[in-house]
Scaffold this motif. Structure first.
Motif, PDB file in Angstrom:
ATOM      1  N   GLU A  36      -1.598   5.213   3.325  1.00 36.74           N
ATOM      2  CA  GLU A  36      -2.655   4.276   3.710  1.00 36.74           C
ATOM      3  C   GLU A  36      -2.300   3.457   4.943  1.00 36.74           C
ATOM      4  OE1 GLU A  36      -4.398   1.983   0.559  1.00 36.74           O
ATOM      5  OE2 GLU A  36      -4.214   3.654  -0.850  1.00 36.74           O
ATOM      6  N   TRP A  37      -1.110   3.635   5.488  1.00 34.49           N
ATOM      7  CA  TRP A  37      -0.690   2.925   6.689  1.00 34.49           C
ATOM      8  C   TRP A  37      -0.831   3.791   7.943  1.00 34.49           C
ATOM      9  CZ3 TRP A  37      -0.777  -1.975   6.435  1.00 34.49           C
ATOM     10  CH2 TRP A  37      -0.346  -2.670   5.298  1.00 34.49           C
TER      11      TRP A  37
ATOM     12  N   LYS B  26       0.860  -1.184   0.000  1.00 35.44           N
ATOM     13  CA  LYS B  26       0.000   0.000   0.000  1.00 35.44           C
ATOM     14  C   LYS B  26       0.894   1.230   0.000  1.00 35.44           C
ATOM     15  CE  LYS B  26      -3.714  -1.911   2.891  1.00 35.44           C
ATOM     16  NZ  LYS B  26      -4.477  -1.675   4.115  1.00 35.44           N
TER      17      LYS B  26
END
Length: 97
Positions: free
Chosen positions: A40-41, A36
């Motif tokens: 998005e983390w 990702k």
């Protein structure tokens, strides 16, 4: 890399690493599966992720599998250490929102 090598040398199976969110996001974007983009983390303040790192996968490809987010949901977040603390007498003190 140093953390994973130390784990392997000392046969450690369960380890917690506390680092800033940007470090978490960068490591997961570069070495985590599923792949990702870094943004998005993101995780809640005081939260993070659980990963599964096997010596074979790390030594061969320098990657690990991202298993879960910690805390998992809003209910867990309400009980999470970053949101609620206790005085010695058991009285709650709240932080955060």
């Amino acid at each position: 890399d140093a953390v994973f090598h130390d784990m392997m040398e000392n046969q450690l199976r369960d380890v917690a690493v506390v680092v800033p969110g940007g470090v978490i996001m960068t490591c997961l974007a570069l070495m985590g599966f599923p792949r990702k983009p870094m943004g998005e983390w993101d995780s809640h303040q005081g939260g993070g992720f659980t990963i599964l790192m096997t010596p074979e996968l790390w030594m061969r490809d320098r990657v690990f599998e991202v298993m879960d987010v910690v805390p998992r949901d809003e209910e867990d977040l309400a009980d999470h250490w970053s949101q609620k603390k206790y005085y010695e007498d058991g009285e709650e003190m709240f932080f955060g929102e």
